[in-house]
Enzyme design. Structure first.
Site, mmCIF file in Angstrom:
data_model
loop_
_atom_site.group_PDB
_atom_site.id
_atom_site.type_symbol
_atom_site.label_atom_id
_atom_site.label_comp_id
_atom_site.label_asym_id
_atom_site.label_seq_id
_atom_site.Cartn_x
_atom_site.Cartn_y
_atom_site.Cartn_z
ATOM 1 N N GLY A 86 0.835 -1.202 0.000
ATOM 2 C CA GLY A 86 0.000 0.000 0.000
ATOM 3 C C GLY A 86 0.866 1.246 0.000
ATOM 4 O O GLY A 86 1.965 1.252 -0.544
ATOM 5 N N GLU A 87 0.343 2.326 0.591
ATOM 6 C CA GLU A 87 1.058 3.615 0.693
ATOM 7 C C GLU A 87 1.225 4.315 -0.657
ATOM 8 O O GLU A 87 1.884 5.344 -0.737
ATOM 9 C CB GLU A 87 2.454 3.454 1.315
ATOM 10 N N GLY A 88 0.718 3.742 -1.748
ATOM 11 C CA GLY A 88 1.004 4.294 -3.065
ATOM 12 C C GLY A 88 2.301 3.781 -3.641
ATOM 13 O O GLY A 88 2.755 4.241 -4.694
#
Length: 351
Positions: A316-318
């Site tokens: 995640g987190e981009g």
């Protein structure tokens, strides 16, 4: 701007730029089609940017964070406090996305929509304080309509800041313990899909944990079944503040004319919600990668999306979208800087 701003028209793709960029590709010193998807993605970006030679010098990354009440059901391998702790890690430069943003020269913004950590106030973090995380959606709606609309607007505001800063590409990332449960529930509701097909380990559940997570989602889907046909209400019933912010961001990008690079499973589910709310936004969405979460492939296929990378990511987190940025930049460089047959005095057809 109407109250339901997310229904406003999306910007049109520049078809002249698409045609001219496609024609340029045919004139570059290489066999037609030999650069595969690097060609098509450069042409796509040309249409989104409205110029024959697109560039990606200015990339903006917004990380949206929020806690989830459904964690009370025991669906996560990590405690909720990690969400607030990671906010500090993001702005201190120690998170994966922090490193990637630095290496890409991208602007990184961190937006806290509402965590369980009381009175959290961190320099460099935008605290919106919509609530102390969502409510437990296995027992009621995750958020009120007012909270949901604030989260949508929070995503839109990030895009307006990105556009004002000259961003040519927007990446939304997320952080929220329990948010794969919310994303799986949302996807199941919107796609009318068996829960077991879309439920995975998230941050590291074992087989027993995944089974329990699926059972919790089943209960929640039954509870909210009557409103399953309403995408917006389903978002408010089953989503998270950060997921709603992503939805708002993607819709705002399409309305403001900023290309989007979508990250992993949670972000792709947010993209699905956005497309259900305003189908024209789909043209503005590129997809960074196909992740390890089992539901990701299914949601990508539903959206007709072809992700650029497949690296088994589940952070995640981009992060997966950020990893795809160099590929997009190189696609633009090849498209814009290669010589044409005429410029290089190279024959453009076999003898």
């Amino acid at each position: 701007m109407t109250q339901a701003w997310w229904l406003n028209p999306c910007k049109s793709v520049d078809t002249d730029a698409v045609e001219n960029a496609a024609a340029r590709q045919q004139q570059l010193t290489k066999p037609a089609g030999s650069l595969g998807r690097l060609e098509s993605v450069a042409v796509q970006l040309a249409g989104l940017q409205g110029q024959v030679k697109p560039t990606l010098d200015h990339v903006w990354i917004s990380i949206f964070a929020g806690d989830h009440g459904v964690v009370a059901e025991g669906v996560s391998a990590f405690p909720q406090e990690v969400t607030g702790q990671m906010l500090l890690n993001f702005v201190s430069g120690g998170a994966a996305i922090s490193v990637l943003a630095r290496q890409l020269g991208a602007q990184l913004e961190v937006v806290d929509l509402g965590t369980v950590t009381p009175s959290l106030s961190l320099p460099g973090v935008r605290h919106l304080n919509i609530g102390p995380g969502t409510a437990n959606f296995a027992k009621g709606a995750a958020m009120t309509r007012a909270q949901g609309e604030l989260a949508l607007q929070g995503g839109r505001d990030s895009v307006l800041r990105a556009k004002a800063a000259g961003a040519q590409l927007f990446i939304g990332g997320e952080m929220g313990i329990g948010n794969t449960t919310a994303a799986s529930a949302l996807a199941c509701a919107l796609l009318d899909c068996p829960v077991v097909h879309l439920t995975g380990p998230g941050t590291g559940l074992n087989a027993e944990g995944v089974s329990h997570k699926a059972q919790v989602i089943e209960r929640a889907l039954a509870l909210h079944a009557a409103q399953r046909g309403d995408a917006l209400q389903t978002l408010f019933n089953l989503g998270g503040f950060e997921i709603a912010a992503l939805v708002g961001a993607y819709l705002a990008c399409a309305q403001e004319g900023v290309a989007v690079l979508v990250d992993g499973f949670i972000c792709t589910v947010a993209a699905l919600v956005a497309v259900r709310l305003n189908p024209a936004c789909r043209e503005w969405l590129l997809f960074g990668h196909r992740g390890a979460e089992p539901g990701h492939r299914h949601v990508l296929e539903t959206l007709g999306a072809e992700p650029l990378l497949e690296l088994g990511l589940r952070l995640g987190e981009g992060s997966g979208a950020a990893l795809a940025v160099p590929l997009l930049r190189l696609a633009c460089d090849l498209h814009g800087q290669m010589a044409t047959f005429a410029e290089a005095a190279v024959a453009d057809r076999p003898a």
